[in-house]
Design an enzyme around this catalytic site. Structure first.
Site, PDB file in Angstrom:
ATOM      1  N   ALA A  66       0.787  -1.134  -0.012  1.00 45.62           N
ATOM      2  CA  ALA A  66      -0.046   0.008  -0.094  1.00 45.62           C
ATOM      3  C   ALA A  66       0.753   1.184   0.125  1.00 45.62           C
ATOM      4  CB  ALA A  66      -0.757  -0.117   1.417  1.00 45.62           C
ATOM      5  N   GLY A 110       0.412  -5.063   0.984  1.00 44.26           N
ATOM      6  CA  GLY A 110      -0.475  -4.983  -0.026  1.00 44.26           C
ATOM      7  C   GLY A 110      -0.254  -5.936  -1.253  1.00 44.26           C
ATOM      8  N   GLU A 113      -0.569  -9.128  -0.843  1.00 46.55           N
ATOM      9  CA  GLU A 113      -2.054  -9.630  -0.405  1.00 46.55           C
ATOM     10  C   GLU A 113      -2.879  -9.486  -1.760  1.00 46.55           C
ATOM     11  OE1 GLU A 113      -1.897  -6.347   2.427  1.00 46.55           O
ATOM     12  OE2 GLU A 113      -2.815  -7.706   3.755  1.00 46.55           O
ATOM     13  N   GLU A 133       4.406  -5.071   7.411  1.00 45.58           N
ATOM     14  CA  GLU A 133       3.574  -4.088   7.920  1.00 45.58           C
ATOM     15  C   GLU A 133       4.188  -3.657   9.401  1.00 45.58           C
ATOM     16  OE1 GLU A 133       2.429  -6.365   6.216  1.00 45.58           O
ATOM     17  OE2 GLU A 133       0.854  -5.571   4.762  1.00 45.58           O
TER      18      GLU A 133
HETATM   19  N1  CAA Z   1       4.564   3.307  -0.715  1.00 46.37           N
HETATM   20  C1  CAA Z   1       4.871   4.352  -1.227  1.00 46.37           C
HETATM   21  N2  CAA Z   1       6.120   4.349  -1.808  1.00 46.37           N
HETATM   22  C2  CAA Z   1       7.099   3.413  -1.973  1.00 46.37           C
HETATM   23  C3  CAA Z   1       6.597   2.255  -1.439  1.00 46.37           C
HETATM   24  C4  CAA Z   1       5.267   1.908  -0.799  1.00 46.37           C
HETATM   25  N3  CAA Z   1       4.898   0.868  -0.064  1.00 46.37           N
HETATM   26  N4  CAA Z   1       7.562   1.257  -1.697  1.00 46.37           N
HETATM   27  C5  CAA Z   1       8.518   1.904  -2.293  1.00 46.37           C
HETATM   28  N5  CAA Z   1       8.013   3.127  -2.587  1.00 46.37           N
HETATM   29  C6  CAA Z   1       9.006   4.195  -3.342  1.00 46.37           C
HETATM   30  C7  CAA Z   1      10.142   4.691  -2.451  1.00 46.37           C
HETATM   31  O1  CAA Z   1       9.605   5.731  -1.555  1.00 46.37           O
HETATM   32  C8  CAA Z   1      10.901   5.332  -3.655  1.00 46.37           C
HETATM   33  O2  CAA Z   1      10.396   6.390  -4.093  1.00 46.37           O
HETATM   34  P1  CAA Z   1      11.406   7.812  -4.213  1.00 46.37           P
HETATM   35  O3  CAA Z   1      12.364   7.493  -5.195  1.00 46.37           O
HETATM   36  O4  CAA Z   1      10.556   9.036  -4.450  1.00 46.37           O
HETATM   37  O5  CAA Z   1      12.160   7.812  -2.775  1.00 46.37           O
HETATM   38  C9  CAA Z   1      10.698   4.363  -4.651  1.00 46.37           C
HETATM   39  O6  CAA Z   1       9.446   3.547  -4.441  1.00 46.37           O
HETATM   40  C10 CAA Z   1      11.843   3.276  -4.888  1.00 46.37           C
HETATM   41  O7  CAA Z   1      11.789   2.528  -3.755  1.00 46.37           O
HETATM   42  P2  CAA Z   1      13.441   2.432  -2.597  1.00 46.37           P
HETATM   43  O8  CAA Z   1      14.186   3.439  -3.171  1.00 46.37           O
HETATM   44  O9  CAA Z   1      12.797   1.992  -1.437  1.00 46.37           O
HETATM   45  O10 CAA Z   1      13.919   0.978  -3.553  1.00 46.37           O
HETATM   46  P3  CAA Z   1      14.852  -0.207  -2.836  1.00 46.37           P
HETATM   47  O11 CAA Z   1      15.343  -0.967  -3.901  1.00 46.37           O
HETATM   48  O12 CAA Z   1      16.019   0.563  -2.047  1.00 46.37           O
HETATM   49  O13 CAA Z   1      13.870  -0.767  -1.400  1.00 46.37           O
HETATM   50  C11 CAA Z   1      12.067  -2.088  -1.026  1.00 46.37           C
HETATM   51  C12 CAA Z   1      12.982  -1.603  -2.133  1.00 46.37           C
HETATM   52  C13 CAA Z   1      12.679  -2.867   0.060  1.00 46.37           C
HETATM   53  C14 CAA Z   1      10.744  -2.738  -1.317  1.00 46.37           C
HETATM   54  C15 CAA Z   1      11.590  -0.480  -0.298  1.00 46.37           C
HETATM   55  O14 CAA Z   1      11.227   0.297  -1.170  1.00 46.37           O
HETATM   56  C16 CAA Z   1      10.487  -0.840   0.803  1.00 46.37           C
HETATM   57  O15 CAA Z   1      10.818  -1.385   1.913  1.00 46.37           O
HETATM   58  N6  CAA Z   1       9.224  -0.572   0.396  1.00 46.37           N
HETATM   59  C17 CAA Z   1       8.099  -0.643   1.385  1.00 46.37           C
HETATM   60  C18 CAA Z   1       7.514  -2.132   1.535  1.00 46.37           C
HETATM   61  C19 CAA Z   1       6.404  -2.083   2.649  1.00 46.37           C
HETATM   62  O16 CAA Z   1       6.828  -1.591   4.018  1.00 46.37           O
HETATM   63  N7  CAA Z   1       5.486  -2.501   2.077  1.00 46.37           N
HETATM   64  C20 CAA Z   1       4.152  -2.553   3.121  1.00 46.37           C
HETATM   65  C21 CAA Z   1       3.386  -1.335   3.159  1.00 46.37           C
HETATM   66  S1  CAA Z   1       2.118  -1.316   4.000  1.00 46.37           S
HETATM   67  C22 CAA Z   1       0.940  -2.066   3.612  1.00 46.37           C
HETATM   68  O17 CAA Z   1       1.017  -2.542   2.295  1.00 46.37           O
HETATM   69  C23 CAA Z   1      -0.517  -2.225   4.266  1.00 46.37           C
HETATM   70  C24 CAA Z   1      -1.265  -3.452   3.897  1.00 46.37           C
HETATM   71  O18 CAA Z   1      -1.383  -4.660   4.443  1.00 46.37           O
HETATM   72  C25 CAA Z   1      -2.077  -3.214   2.588  1.00 46.37           C
END
Ligand code: CAA
Length: 259
Positions: A66, A110, A113, A133
């Site tokens: 998400a 998400g 999911e 999460e």
């Molecule tokens: N939401 C918004 N933006 C996101 C995102 C997310 N879930 N995941 C990645 N991005 C964005 C980053 O902010 C970044 O944007 P900028 O270039 O503007 O900074 C871009 O995508 C590239 O990401 P990274 O630079 O972080 O890429 P990376 O290769 O270094 O890392 C990753 C990859 C490990 C997937 C890392 O991006 C990450 O940990 N993302 C979040 C994962 C996460 O926590 N997901 C769960 C979200 S909560 C949820 O989903 C609730 C639910 O149950 C529905």
């Protein structure tokens, strides 16, 4: 139809839907949800379409979860009053046609999911699955704690939800989350081939096979078996049952009517 955050195209009898925010690793925001709802409704309503494939654009992600940047702006009451995430639960609940998730990279939160909402997952060797999460101070909200546990069992679901670690495609296949793992450059060919195979089946039988497997998660064994037997018996009344069995006896390809 033109979308902003996804693409959707008919390829023969298969609808290919692509999550298309590669700059945000295909993070799932409100617009993605609305557009996916529209694309799924269009797929379901189109009599020429018999299976769908959902994948992510780019080489890195199916969907990294998400959209955290959208959620960070919200007040607690907004989440409650909007019944946040309920739309994701409803998105595919009434889709009777089969669809496959082709997971091409990160499927986190998400993203994992949505992949688990599919009838099955085909993963590239690069795929990574997780419910991280907890690291954001929350928990899964689109069914992860429930579907992951049903797919891989309590031990691994607890491990993933409590540590927030990722599991690779090989581990996900071993655990039963993923139906097939394929080389990265063959993912879309393999997913489309599987979808075309399904799209070539008698459509009512495909819908009923899907319904029956899904029902096994909701019923007792005896109720499920009765449901199965009744739907088997109902399928024997279709023109496609008559055609399918006759074609077998005559050693020829069947010509499905979809009725
Ligand atoms: N939401 C918004 N933006 C996101 C995102 C997310 N879930 N995941 C990645 N991005 C964005 C980053 O902010 C970044 O944007 P900028 O270039 O503007 O900074 C871009 O995508 C590239 O990401 P990274 O630079 O972080 O890429 P990376 O290769 O270094 O890392 C990753 C990859 C490990 C997937 C890392 O991006 C990450 O940990 N993302 C979040 C994962 C996460 O926590 N997901 C769960 C979200 S909560 C949820 O989903 C609730 C639910 O149950 C529905």
């Amino acid at each position: 139809m033109a979308y902003e955050t996804i693409t959707s195209e008919a390829r023969g009898a298969v609808t290919l839907i692509t999550l298309n925010r590669p700059e945000a690793l295909n993070a799932l925001n409100t617009t993605v949800l609305r557009e996916l709802q529209e694309a799924f409704a269009a797929f379901e309503a189109d009599d020429s379409q018999h299976c769908a494939v959902v994948t992510g654009s780019g080489d890195k992600a199916f969907a990294a979860g998400a959209d955290i940047k959208e959620m960070v702006e919200k007040e607690p009451a907004d989440f409650f009053l909007e019944d946040f995430f309920s739309g994701w639960n409803d998105m595919t609940a009434k889709i009777r046609k089969p669809w496959i998730a082709a997971v091409n990279g990160f499927a986190l939160g998400g993203g994992c999911e949505v992949a688990m909402m599919a009838d099955f997952i085909i993963a590239s060797e690069n795929a990574k699955f997780g419910q991280p999460e907890i690291k954001l101070g929350v928990a899964p909200g689109m069914g992860g704690s429930q579907r992951l546990t049903r797919a891989v069992g309590k031990a691994k679901a607890m491990d993933l939800c409590l540590t927030g670690r990722m599991m690779d495609a090989e581990e996900a296949e071993r655990a039963g989350l993923v139906a097939r793992v394929v080389p990265h450059d063959q993912l879309m060919d393999e997913a489309m081939k599987a979808a075309e195979t399904i799209a070539g089946m008698p459509p009512m039988a495909a819908m009923i096979n899907k319904e029956l497997v899904d029902a096994s998660f909701e019923t007792t064994l005896q109720q499920g078996m009765l449901h199965e037997r009744r739907l088997f018996q109902i399928l024997t009344a279709t023109q496609d049952k008559a055609e399918g069995m006759q074609a077998f006896v005559e050693k020829r390809a069947a010509n499905w009517k979809g009725r």
